[in-house]
Write a protein that holds these residues in place. Structure first.
Motif, short mmCIF file in Angstrom:
data_model
loop_
_atom_site.label_atom_id
_atom_site.label_comp_id
_atom_site.label_asym_id
_atom_site.label_seq_id
_atom_site.Cartn_x
_atom_site.Cartn_y
_atom_site.Cartn_z
N GLU A 183 0.85 -1.19 0.00
CA GLU A 183 0.00 0.00 0.00
C GLU A 183 0.89 1.24 0.00
OE1 GLU A 183 -2.48 2.86 -0.16
OE2 GLU A 183 -3.28 0.82 -0.28
N LYS A 184 0.65 2.16 -0.94
CA LYS A 184 1.50 3.34 -1.03
C LYS A 184 1.00 4.50 -0.17
CE LYS A 184 -0.60 5.30 -5.24
NZ LYS A 184 -0.31 5.73 -6.62
N PHE A 185 -0.26 4.43 0.29
CA PHE A 185 -0.80 5.52 1.11
C PHE A 185 -1.04 5.00 2.52
CE2 PHE A 185 -4.75 8.00 2.32
CZ PHE A 185 -4.05 9.15 2.69
N LYS A 186 -2.27 4.67 2.86
CA LYS A 186 -2.60 4.12 4.17
C LYS A 186 -3.58 2.98 3.99
CE LYS A 186 -2.14 8.25 7.13
NZ LYS A 186 -2.89 9.15 8.06
N LEU A 187 -3.49 1.99 4.86
CA LEU A 187 -4.47 0.91 4.86
C LEU A 187 -5.88 1.49 5.01
CD1 LEU A 187 -2.69 -1.65 7.21
CD2 LEU A 187 -3.00 -1.87 4.74
N GLY A 188 -6.81 0.91 4.29
CA GLY A 188 -8.18 1.43 4.30
C GLY A 188 -8.53 2.13 3.01
N GLY A 189 -7.51 2.67 2.32
CA GLY A 189 -7.71 3.26 1.01
C GLY A 189 -8.72 4.38 0.96
N THR A 190 -9.30 4.56 -0.23
CA THR A 190 -10.25 5.65 -0.45
C THR A 190 -11.45 5.55 0.47
OG1 THR A 190 -9.61 5.96 -2.77
CG2 THR A 190 -11.82 6.67 -2.14
N CYS A 191 -11.98 4.35 0.64
CA CYS A 191 -13.20 4.19 1.45
C CYS A 191 -13.01 4.76 2.85
CB CYS A 191 -13.57 2.72 1.52
SG CYS A 191 -15.05 2.40 2.52
N LEU A 192 -11.91 4.43 3.50
CA LEU A 192 -11.70 4.87 4.87
C LEU A 192 -11.24 6.31 4.95
CD1 LEU A 192 -11.53 4.48 7.89
CD2 LEU A 192 -9.29 3.42 7.57
N ILE A 200 2.99 -5.86 5.95
CA ILE A 200 2.62 -4.64 5.22
C ILE A 200 3.88 -4.02 4.63
CG2 ILE A 200 1.45 -2.42 5.33
CD1 ILE A 200 -0.32 -4.84 6.06
N PHE A 201 3.85 -3.75 3.33
CA PHE A 201 4.94 -3.06 2.66
C PHE A 201 4.44 -1.71 2.18
CE2 PHE A 201 6.16 -7.46 2.54
CZ PHE A 201 7.55 -7.44 2.68
N GLN A 202 5.04 -0.65 2.71
CA GLN A 202 4.65 0.70 2.35
C GLN A 202 5.44 1.11 1.13
OE1 GLN A 202 2.44 2.31 4.66
NE2 GLN A 202 2.02 3.81 3.06
N GLY A 203 4.74 1.46 0.06
CA GLY A 203 5.43 1.88 -1.15
C GLY A 203 4.61 1.61 -2.39
N THR A 204 5.23 1.83 -3.53
CA THR A 204 4.58 1.62 -4.82
C THR A 204 4.93 0.25 -5.35
OG1 THR A 204 4.70 3.99 -5.33
CG2 THR A 204 4.35 2.49 -7.18
N ASP A 245 10.43 2.20 -2.41
CA ASP A 245 10.29 3.08 -1.25
C ASP A 245 9.84 4.45 -1.74
OD1 ASP A 245 10.69 4.85 0.90
OD2 ASP A 245 12.36 3.66 1.69
N PRO A 246 8.68 4.94 -1.28
CA PRO A 246 8.18 6.23 -1.77
C PRO A 246 9.01 7.42 -1.30
CG PRO A 246 6.83 5.46 0.06
CD PRO A 246 7.79 4.36 -0.26
N HIS A 247 9.85 7.21 -0.29
CA HIS A 247 10.63 8.31 0.27
C HIS A 247 12.10 8.29 -0.16
CE1 HIS A 247 7.12 8.92 2.74
NE2 HIS A 247 7.23 7.72 3.27
N ASP A 248 12.51 7.22 -0.86
CA ASP A 248 13.92 7.10 -1.25
C ASP A 248 14.01 6.40 -2.60
OD1 ASP A 248 16.62 6.80 -1.51
OD2 ASP A 248 16.93 5.78 0.40
N GLU A 249 14.12 7.19 -3.66
CA GLU A 249 14.17 6.63 -5.00
C GLU A 249 15.42 5.79 -5.24
OE1 GLU A 249 13.76 9.76 -7.81
OE2 GLU A 249 11.69 10.26 -7.24
N GLU A 250 16.44 6.03 -4.45
CA GLU A 250 17.70 5.31 -4.63
C GLU A 250 17.71 3.98 -3.88
OE1 GLU A 250 19.94 6.44 -6.74
OE2 GLU A 250 18.62 8.17 -7.13
N ALA A 251 16.75 3.79 -3.00
CA ALA A 251 16.74 2.57 -2.19
C ALA A 251 16.44 1.35 -3.05
CB ALA A 251 15.70 2.69 -1.08
N GLU A 252 17.00 0.23 -2.66
CA GLU A 252 16.77 -1.02 -3.39
C GLU A 252 15.33 -1.47 -3.16
OE1 GLU A 252 18.46 -5.63 -3.50
OE2 GLU A 252 19.51 -4.07 -2.36
N SER A 253 14.66 -1.94 -4.24
CA SER A 253 13.27 -2.38 -4.13
C SER A 253 13.16 -3.68 -3.33
CB SER A 253 12.67 -2.60 -5.52
OG SER A 253 12.59 -1.40 -6.24
#
Length: 472
Positions: free
Chosen positions: A34-43, A109-113, A133-141
Motif C-alpha cells: 500500500e502506497k498511502f494508508k491501509l483502508g484506502g479511499t473508502c476509509l 505490510i509493505f509501504q510503497g509503490t 520506497d516512496p521516500h527514497d528513489e535510490e533505495a533497493e526495491s
C-alpha cells in the motif's frame, strides 16, 4: 531483498485488507502493498469520512427544523473545522482497528509503490511484485515472490479534460475531505451518487448549491421514480438543478476567486466547483504490461472468480469496473481468495448487492429497475407504498418517500426494490437477505415486522405484491 508469499495483495483499501485477512484465515502467508494508508479511499476519502460529515450535517438540519418535533427552533453555530476534526477522529479510530487486524492475522505490510514484474530470475511466471520506497528513489526495491497476486488498486476521481482539479477552485471529492470554509455559492458538476451526497451536505452546511447534470435525470442508472422523488426532495430544501446541461470549455471561465459557468442563456458564479462525474480505475504504472491481463475501456477484465488471463493474478474492486461499492469489492475479494485456496466460493450475483445514497432523505435500491427490465424485454409487476402509511416514518417527520417493489408476474420473485426515506440504507439489507435466500414477495410480507418501525414498509410491499396489503 526478496520475500516469499502465497499471496501478495496490491492495494490495501477495503477489498485489499479484507482479502488479506481472509487469506490469512485460510492459512496463506500474505503480504499487502500500500502506497498511502491501509483502508484506502473508502476509509480516508470516501465512505467513512463523507458519512461522518453527513451525520454532522444531519444534526445541523434537525436543529434548524426543531419546530417539526414540537421544540423551539434553534439556529446552530458550527465551524467546518470542527466537523472535519470529528471526521478525522472517526477515520483515525477505524484506521487503528485495521492496523490491529493486520497484526492479529500476521499479515506483512509493505509501504510503497508496487509493480508487477514479468518472468524473471525470481520466478518463471509473471507476478513477482517490486516495491519501491516512496521516500527514497535510490533505495533497493523489496521483491515479493508469490504464488498468487490480487490487484485491488481502486479508483481515483475522474476529471473533465478542460477543467482539471486545482484543489482550490475546482475540487475533487478527495479535496472535499479537507474543506476549510463553507462557500456561499457552490456548484457541482455531476448529478450521480457522489454529486448528490455532497449537494445534500453542503446545503445543510449553508451553501447555495447548484447541481449540473448532463443526462436527463439525476442518478442516471437508478429508477426514474426514485430519481424524480429525490430531486424533488432536495429542491424543496433549496438545492437547484440544471438537468440536460452538457458543458464544454467555452462554457467555463475561471477567475482568481470564482468560476463562471454558462448554462444556456444564463451565467452562474460559483465560489467553488466540485467535479463529480465518476471515478476511473487506478491501474496506470502497476506493471500490467508485464502480464497476460487484459484491459478494456480502462478496466481490468476478469472471469467470474476474478481471475485475469494470468490465472494466478486476480483483480477486484473499482479497477474491474463492476459496481464501484466497498461492499461489492469486499465480496469480490473474498470470492477471489476462496477460489485461489480451492474453497469453491459462491459466485456473486450483482443483482443482490444493495446500492445506497446517503443524502437527506436517503435512497436505496437493489436488483433491477423498471428501465433495465424494459431494456431486457422482461415482463414485471410493480407496486408502491408511500412512507405516509408507515407510522414510524410519520413520527420521524419525513413521510414523503416511498417503497417500490418489482416482481415476476408469474412466481412473484423479487426482481428489484427501491426505497426513499429515513434509514432506508439500513432497510435495504433485509431485501438483500431475502433475495440471497430466494424469498418471494409474499415471504417478505409474511415475516413479522416490529411496530412501529420503518421496516414495516417492506412488509406492506410484500403483501401488496399479492394484493393483500393492510395499510394501502
Amino acid at each position: 531483498m526478496a520475500h516469499e508469499y502465497d499471496l501478495v495483495v496490491l492495494g490495501g483499501g477495503t477489498a485489499g485488507y479484507v482479502a488479506a485477512i481472509k487469506a490469512s484465515q485460510l492459512g496463506l502467508k500474505t503480504a499487502v502493498v500500500e502506497k498511502f494508508k491501509l483502508g484506502g479511499t473508502c476509509l480516508h476519502k470516501g465512505c467513512i469520512p463523507t458519512k461522518s460529515m453527513l451525520k454532522s450535517a444531519e444534526v445541523i438540519n434537525i436543529m434548524k427544523n426543531a419546530e417539526k418535533y414540537g421544540i423551539d427552533t434553534h439556529t446552530p453555530t458550527f465551524t467546518i473545522g470542527n466537523i472535519v476534526e470529528r471526521k478525522n477522529d472517526v477515520v483515525s479510530k477505524m484506521f487503528s482497528g485495521i492496523e490491529y487486524l493486520m497484526k492479529k492475522n500476521k499479515i506483512d505490510i509493505f509501504q510503497g509503490t508496487g509493480r508487477i514484474l514479468g518472468p524473471s530470475i525470481f520466478s518463471p511466471m509473471a507476478g513477482t511484485i517490486a516495491v519501491e520506497d516512496p521516500h527514497d528513489e535510490e533505495a533497493e526495491s523489496e521483491i515479493l515472490v508469490n504464488q498468487n497476486v490480487l490487484i485491488s488498486t481502486g479508483s481515483v476521481p475522474a476529471e473533465l479534460p478542460f477543467l482539471p482539479f486545482d484543489s482550490k477552485l475546482i475540487l475533487s471529492s478527495d479535496d472535499m475531505m479537507n474543506l476549510q470554509s463553507v462557500p456561499e455559492e457552490f456548484g457541482i458538476i455531476g448529478g450521480g451518487v457522489i454529486g448528490l451526497e455532497f449537494a445534500s451536505l453542503m446545503n445543510d452546511l449553508g451553501s447555495n448549491v447548484t447541481v449540473i447534470e448532463a443526462g436527463s435525470q439525476v442518478i442516471p442508472h437508478e429508477d426514474k421514480d426514485t430519481a424524480d422523488a429525490l430531486k424533488k426532495s432536495l429542491e424543496k430544501k433549496g438545492i437547484a438543478f440544471k438537468i440536460g446541461m452538457s458543458l464544454s470549455e467555452d462554457d467555463i471561465s475561471l477567475n482568481e476567486d470564482h468560476a463562471e459557468i454558462k448554462l444556456g442563456d444564463e451565467s452562474f458564479k460559483f465560489d467553488k466547483v466540485l467535479v463529480a462525474i465518476g471515478r476511473k480505475a487506478n491501474i496506470n504504472d502497476i506493471g500490467l504490461q508485464n502480464t497476460k491481463a487484459r484491459t478494456e475501456s480502462g478496466i481490468i477484465q476478469t472471469n467470474e472468480f476474478y481471475q485475469t488471463k494470468d490465472s494466478h493474478i486476480y483483480a477486484v474492486g473499482d479497477c474491474i469496473g463492476h459496481l464501484q461499492l466497498a461492499h461489492a469489492a469486499t465480496k469480490e475479494a473474498i470470492t477471489a481468495v476462496e477460489h485461489m485456496a480451492d474453497k469453491n466460493p459462491i459466485i456473486m450475483d450483482y443483482n443482490n448487492v444493495p446500492r445506497c445514497i446517503y443524502t437527506s432523505p436517503e435512497a436505496a435500491a437493489i436488483g433491477e429497475t423498471e428501465q433495465s427490465l424494459k431494456e431486457q424485454n422482461i415482463e414485471y409487476d410493480v407496486h408502491k407504498v408511500p412512507m405516509a402509511a408507515i407510522g414510524k416514518a410519520v413520527i420521524g417527520g419525513d413521510s414523503h418517500g416511498f417503497g417500490k417493489i418489482i416482481t415476476d408476474p408469474v412466481n412473484k420473485d423479487i426482481l428489484g426494490v427501491q426505497l426513499i426515506g429515513e434509514n432506508v440504507t439500513e432497510l435495504i439489507n433485509e431485501v438483500s437477505l431475502a433475495k440471497f435466500l430466494d424469498a418471494s414477495a409474499l415471504e417478505l410480507g409474511s415475516a413479522v415486522h416490529a411496530h412501529p418501525s420503518i421496516s414495516e414498509i417492506l412488509m406492506e410491499l410484500g403483501l401488496d405484491a399479492e394484493g393483500v396489503a393492510i395499510h394501502v
